[in-house]
Scaffold this active site. Structure first.
Site, PDB file in Angstrom:
ATOM      1  N   ARG A 126       6.866  10.237   4.222  1.00 29.02           N
ATOM      2  CA  ARG A 126       6.330  11.599   4.096  1.00 29.02           C
ATOM      3  C   ARG A 126       5.890  12.087   5.472  1.00 29.02           C
ATOM      4  O   ARG A 126       5.386  11.319   6.279  1.00 29.02           O
ATOM      5  CB  ARG A 126       5.132  11.545   3.142  1.00 29.02           C
ATOM      6  CG  ARG A 126       4.522  12.850   2.773  1.00 29.02           C
ATOM      7  CD  ARG A 126       3.446  12.669   1.698  1.00 29.02           C
ATOM      8  NE  ARG A 126       4.077  12.340   0.422  1.00 29.02           N
ATOM      9  CZ  ARG A 126       3.601  11.463  -0.463  1.00 29.02           C
ATOM     10  NH1 ARG A 126       2.482  10.814  -0.208  1.00 29.02           N
ATOM     11  NH2 ARG A 126       4.232  11.236  -1.600  1.00 29.02           N
ATOM     12  N   ASN A 180      -5.747   6.178   1.788  1.00 26.47           N
ATOM     13  CA  ASN A 180      -4.519   5.387   1.769  1.00 26.47           C
ATOM     14  C   ASN A 180      -4.778   4.032   2.399  1.00 26.47           C
ATOM     15  O   ASN A 180      -5.279   3.967   3.528  1.00 26.47           O
ATOM     16  CB  ASN A 180      -3.425   6.070   2.601  1.00 26.47           C
ATOM     17  CG  ASN A 180      -3.048   7.420   2.064  1.00 26.47           C
ATOM     18  OD1 ASN A 180      -2.459   7.522   1.003  1.00 26.47           O
ATOM     19  ND2 ASN A 180      -3.393   8.472   2.803  1.00 26.47           N
ATOM     20  N   ASP A 232       2.388   3.172   4.975  1.00 27.20           N
ATOM     21  CA  ASP A 232       1.680   3.375   3.711  1.00 27.20           C
ATOM     22  C   ASP A 232       1.939   2.164   2.818  1.00 27.20           C
ATOM     23  O   ASP A 232       3.081   1.859   2.501  1.00 27.20           O
ATOM     24  CB  ASP A 232       2.197   4.659   3.050  1.00 27.20           C
ATOM     25  CG  ASP A 232       1.493   4.986   1.753  1.00 27.20           C
ATOM     26  OD1 ASP A 232       1.227   4.066   0.966  1.00 27.20           O
ATOM     27  OD2 ASP A 232       1.227   6.170   1.504  1.00 27.20           O
ATOM     28  N   ASP A 264       0.827   1.789  -0.338  1.00 25.69           N
ATOM     29  CA  ASP A 264       0.805   2.161  -1.754  1.00 25.69           C
ATOM     30  C   ASP A 264      -0.567   2.227  -2.403  1.00 25.69           C
ATOM     31  O   ASP A 264      -0.812   3.142  -3.167  1.00 25.69           O
ATOM     32  CB  ASP A 264       1.701   1.239  -2.606  1.00 25.69           C
ATOM     33  CG  ASP A 264       3.082   1.075  -2.015  1.00 25.69           C
ATOM     34  OD1 ASP A 264       3.719   2.107  -1.730  1.00 25.69           O
ATOM     35  OD2 ASP A 264       3.508  -0.067  -1.809  1.00 25.69           O
ATOM     36  N   ASP A 324      -4.119   3.252  -3.183  1.00 21.70           N
ATOM     37  CA  ASP A 324      -4.884   4.442  -2.822  1.00 21.70           C
ATOM     38  C   ASP A 324      -6.209   4.420  -3.560  1.00 21.70           C
ATOM     39  O   ASP A 324      -6.327   3.829  -4.633  1.00 21.70           O
ATOM     40  CB  ASP A 324      -4.124   5.717  -3.210  1.00 21.70           C
ATOM     41  CG  ASP A 324      -2.766   5.823  -2.532  1.00 21.70           C
ATOM     42  OD1 ASP A 324      -2.707   5.658  -1.309  1.00 21.70           O
ATOM     43  OD2 ASP A 324      -1.780   6.068  -3.239  1.00 21.70           O
ATOM     44  N   ASP A 382      -2.458   3.347  -8.105  1.00 18.72           N
ATOM     45  CA  ASP A 382      -1.136   2.842  -7.709  1.00 18.72           C
ATOM     46  C   ASP A 382      -1.051   1.333  -7.510  1.00 18.72           C
ATOM     47  O   ASP A 382      -0.234   0.851  -6.726  1.00 18.72           O
ATOM     48  CB  ASP A 382      -0.630   3.563  -6.452  1.00 18.72           C
ATOM     49  CG  ASP A 382      -0.526   5.068  -6.656  1.00 18.72           C
ATOM     50  OD1 ASP A 382      -0.311   5.485  -7.808  1.00 18.72           O
ATOM     51  OD2 ASP A 382      -0.669   5.809  -5.680  1.00 18.72           O
ATOM     52  N   GLU A 390       2.487   0.280  -8.348  1.00 19.74           N
ATOM     53  CA  GLU A 390       3.427   0.609  -7.270  1.00 19.74           C
ATOM     54  C   GLU A 390       3.300  -0.401  -6.126  1.00 19.74           C
ATOM     55  O   GLU A 390       4.296  -0.828  -5.539  1.00 19.74           O
ATOM     56  CB  GLU A 390       3.155   2.029  -6.765  1.00 19.74           C
ATOM     57  CG  GLU A 390       4.122   2.516  -5.717  1.00 19.74           C
ATOM     58  CD  GLU A 390       3.798   3.916  -5.209  1.00 19.74           C
ATOM     59  OE1 GLU A 390       4.395   4.298  -4.196  1.00 19.74           O
ATOM     60  OE2 GLU A 390       2.949   4.621  -5.806  1.00 19.74           O
TER      61      GLU A 390
END
Length: 175
Positions: free
Chosen positions: A23, A87, A103, A105, A107, A120, A123
């Site tokens: 991102r 994050n 990142d 994952d 959070d 997450d 994830e």
């Protein structure tokens, strides 16, 4: 390491552990830039996802990055108070082009009353297995998560009273 200058605009890029761009936030204004700490701000900033989709942030935000800690913190100024999105990530690097981090994952969402929610985890587990996070990285990330939670509970750093408001006032001087 080079650091961004206060008043400059930089993009912020998050990557995944496998090196894939995840991102990008365009045009964040640097409010403080040192080798160890970068504080930036943005409002209605374009965000580009790895698949090319884009969206615009809805509210002003103050972003906190540290070269020692494996997390970054975004304080979002909303009508009903300051919300934080944290994050779990690698420490930042700045290469003159963009502020960059990996990142990982996990959070943490923090509400105006300073209650928080871990997000997450599924994830994280999926990507940990898929991208083969080394055990040492897994250990560091969980240790850093504990430090982040301690900061939240103690009102430390970006969670201290007036931190986000004071930096937002500074941001307004650049507009």
């Amino acid at each position: 390491m080079v650091s961004p200058n206060a008043g400059s605009k930089v993009s912020i890029q998050s990557y995944k552990h496998n090196g894939q761009l995840h991102r990008t936030w365009e045009n964040s204004v640097i409010l403080k830039g040192t080798e160890s700490v970068v504080i930036g701000a943005n409002d209605r900033t374009k965000v580009i996802e790895s698949d090319g989709r884009s969206w615009i942030t809805r509210e002003p935000a103050i972003c906190y990055f540290h070269s020692k800690y494996w997390f970054n913190i975004i304080g979002m100024l909303r009508n009903d108070g300051i919300y934080y999105y944290c994050n779990i990530s690698s420490p930042f690097v700045y290469d003159g082009e963009a502020l960059k981090y990996i990142d990982y994952d996990l959070d943490v969402k923090v509400f105006p009353d300073m209650t928080f929610q871990l997000l997450d985890e599924d994830e994280y587990e999926e990507h940990r297995n898929l991208m083969n996070y080394p055990q040492v990285i897994d250990r560091i990330l969980h240790q850093q998560l504990e430090i982040l939670i301690r900061w939240i509970r103690q009102g430390k750093g970006p969670f201290s009273p007036d931190f986000v408001d004071n930096w937002y006032e500074m941001y307004l001087t650049y507009h």
